[in-house]
Design a protein around this motif. Sequence first.
Motif, PDB file in Angstrom:
ATOM      1  N   TYR A   1       7.083  11.057   6.610  1.00  0.00           N
ATOM      2  CA  TYR A   1       6.510  10.858   5.292  1.00  0.00           C
ATOM      3  C   TYR A   1       5.302  11.766   5.101  1.00  0.00           C
ATOM      4  N   PRO A   2       5.217  12.496   4.030  1.00  0.00           N
ATOM      5  CA  PRO A   2       5.960  12.375   2.781  1.00  0.00           C
ATOM      6  C   PRO A   2       7.215  13.250   2.692  1.00  0.00           C
ATOM      7  N   ASP A   3       7.546  13.985   3.741  1.00  0.00           N
ATOM      8  CA  ASP A   3       8.721  14.869   3.724  1.00  0.00           C
ATOM      9  C   ASP A   3       9.856  14.248   4.523  1.00  0.00           C
ATOM     10  N   VAL A   4      10.439  13.192   3.986  1.00  0.00           N
ATOM     11  CA  VAL A   4      11.508  12.473   4.670  1.00  0.00           C
ATOM     12  C   VAL A   4      12.831  13.187   4.399  1.00  0.00           C
ATOM     13  N   THR A   5      13.452  13.649   5.483  1.00  0.00           N
ATOM     14  CA  THR A   5      14.764  14.290   5.384  1.00  0.00           C
ATOM     15  C   THR A   5      15.832  13.460   6.086  1.00  0.00           C
TER      16      THR A   5
ATOM     17  N   MET B   1       0.851  -1.190   0.000  1.00  0.00           N
ATOM     18  CA  MET B   1       0.000   0.000   0.000  1.00  0.00           C
ATOM     19  C   MET B   1       0.889   1.242   0.000  1.00  0.00           C
ATOM     20  N   GLU B   2       0.319   2.344  -0.440  1.00  0.00           N
ATOM     21  CA  GLU B   2       1.014   3.630  -0.338  1.00  0.00           C
ATOM     22  C   GLU B   2       1.329   3.881   1.137  1.00  0.00           C
ATOM     23  N   LEU B   3       2.501   4.455   1.425  1.00  0.00           N
ATOM     24  CA  LEU B   3       2.821   4.786   2.810  1.00  0.00           C
ATOM     25  C   LEU B   3       1.816   5.798   3.343  1.00  0.00           C
ATOM     26  N   HIS B   4       1.591   5.747   4.629  1.00  0.00           N
ATOM     27  CA  HIS B   4       0.671   6.674   5.278  1.00  0.00           C
ATOM     28  C   HIS B   4       1.336   8.046   5.317  1.00  0.00           C
ATOM     29  N   PRO B   5       0.702   9.072   4.741  1.00  0.00           N
ATOM     30  CA  PRO B   5       1.296  10.412   4.745  1.00  0.00           C
ATOM     31  C   PRO B   5       1.068  11.096   6.092  1.00  0.00           C
ATOM     32  N   CYS B   6       1.774  10.611   7.089  1.00  0.00           N
ATOM     33  CA  CYS B   6       1.439  10.944   8.477  1.00  0.00           C
ATOM     34  C   CYS B   6       1.952  12.282   8.990  1.00  0.00           C
ATOM     35  N   LYS B   7       2.728  13.020   8.218  1.00  0.00           N
ATOM     36  CA  LYS B   7       3.291  14.268   8.726  1.00  0.00           C
ATOM     37  C   LYS B   7       2.215  15.217   9.249  1.00  0.00           C
TER      38      LYS B   7
ATOM     39  N   SER C   1      16.702   9.475   6.384  1.00  0.00           N
ATOM     40  CA  SER C   1      16.371   8.112   5.962  1.00  0.00           C
ATOM     41  C   SER C   1      16.768   7.059   6.998  1.00  0.00           C
ATOM     42  N   THR C   2      17.354   7.469   8.119  1.00  0.00           N
ATOM     43  CA  THR C   2      17.748   6.504   9.154  1.00  0.00           C
ATOM     44  C   THR C   2      16.625   6.219  10.139  1.00  0.00           C
ATOM     45  N   CYS C   3      15.467   6.867   9.939  1.00  0.00           N
ATOM     46  CA  CYS C   3      14.341   6.629  10.848  1.00  0.00           C
ATOM     47  C   CYS C   3      13.037   6.778  10.076  1.00  0.00           C
ATOM     48  N   SER C   4      11.944   6.343  10.710  1.00  0.00           N
ATOM     49  CA  SER C   4      10.620   6.497  10.097  1.00  0.00           C
ATOM     50  C   SER C   4      10.122   7.929  10.216  1.00  0.00           C
ATOM     51  N   CYS C   5      10.383   8.531  11.389  1.00  0.00           N
ATOM     52  CA  CYS C   5      10.035   9.936  11.566  1.00  0.00           C
ATOM     53  C   CYS C   5      10.851  10.505  12.712  1.00  0.00           C
ATOM     54  N   ALA C   6      10.954  11.825  12.740  1.00  0.00           N
ATOM     55  CA  ALA C   6      11.697  12.512  13.804  1.00  0.00           C
ATOM     56  C   ALA C   6      10.982  13.814  14.124  1.00  0.00           C
ATOM     57  N   TRP C   7      10.905  14.113  15.428  1.00  0.00           N
ATOM     58  CA  TRP C   7      10.183  15.285  15.913  1.00  0.00           C
ATOM     59  C   TRP C   7      11.056  16.011  16.913  1.00  0.00           C
ATOM     60  N   LEU C   8      11.107  17.342  16.810  1.00  0.00           N
ATOM     61  CA  LEU C   8      11.909  18.153  17.704  1.00  0.00           C
ATOM     62  C   LEU C   8      10.981  18.958  18.606  1.00  0.00           C
ATOM     63  N   PHE C   9      11.123  18.761  19.898  1.00  0.00           N
ATOM     64  CA  PHE C   9      10.338  19.451  20.893  1.00  0.00           C
ATOM     65  C   PHE C   9      11.247  20.499  21.548  1.00  0.00           C
ATOM     66  N   THR C  10      10.739  21.699  21.703  1.00  0.00           N
ATOM     67  CA  THR C  10      11.515  22.778  22.300  1.00  0.00           C
ATOM     68  C   THR C  10      10.748  23.329  23.498  1.00  0.00           C
ATOM     69  N   LEU C  11      11.460  23.436  24.630  1.00  0.00           N
ATOM     70  CA  LEU C  11      10.884  24.035  25.837  1.00  0.00           C
ATOM     71  C   LEU C  11      11.114  25.527  25.742  1.00  0.00           C
ATOM     72  N   GLN C  12      10.021  26.265  25.569  1.00  0.00           N
ATOM     73  CA  GLN C  12      10.098  27.720  25.454  1.00  0.00           C
ATOM     74  C   GLN C  12      10.249  28.329  26.844  1.00  0.00           C
ATOM     75  N   PRO C  13      10.960  29.462  26.926  1.00  0.00           N
ATOM     76  CA  PRO C  13      11.144  30.101  28.249  1.00  0.00           C
ATOM     77  C   PRO C  13       9.841  30.629  28.820  1.00  0.00           C
TER      78      PRO C  13
END
Length: 172
Positions: free
Chosen positions: A154-158, A122-128, A160-172
Amino acid sequence: MSQKESLQALTREELIELIGLYSKNWLAMDGVWFQSVERKSGMEEAMYHDAEAWKSFTVIEARRIKQFLQLPEKAGLEGLARALSFRFYANLNRDEIHIQGNTLLYRTLDCRVQAARSRKQMELHPCKSVGIIEYSGFARTIDERITCECVSCYPDVTDSTCSCAWLFTLQP
């Protein structure tokens, strides 16, 4: 024997195995309803309903985990890291968490959803787009000072060593 008595009779190992089974069942249900809408009305319609469901579910899940872990109102990145490891599908996907300064990088190394869709050709899930809703809402519920941005999904894979990556930032 009641369900409560049945659960109390299980060993620690059996309870851990049961949690895995429940997690797989939950993820299967999530996929089954999504694929039903996808088949009948297309990916765009399925994604709309997926986003609507995650807007509510991620907040419910985060609140319950926060309460279970007895996290403070401003739990910070350490609280978020703990909470992420208790998400319903956390034991199904292989992931990693790195905290550096005021950021937390969360990477899903192996995604069960994408692996299943690939296996079924199946087409990959465009989960972004849904991931942004899911992870931002989860983090904000754990600590309103935390923001989230997509690094790779996916679909914006930058990365390729993981399925997805998310950056969380603690704001002051």
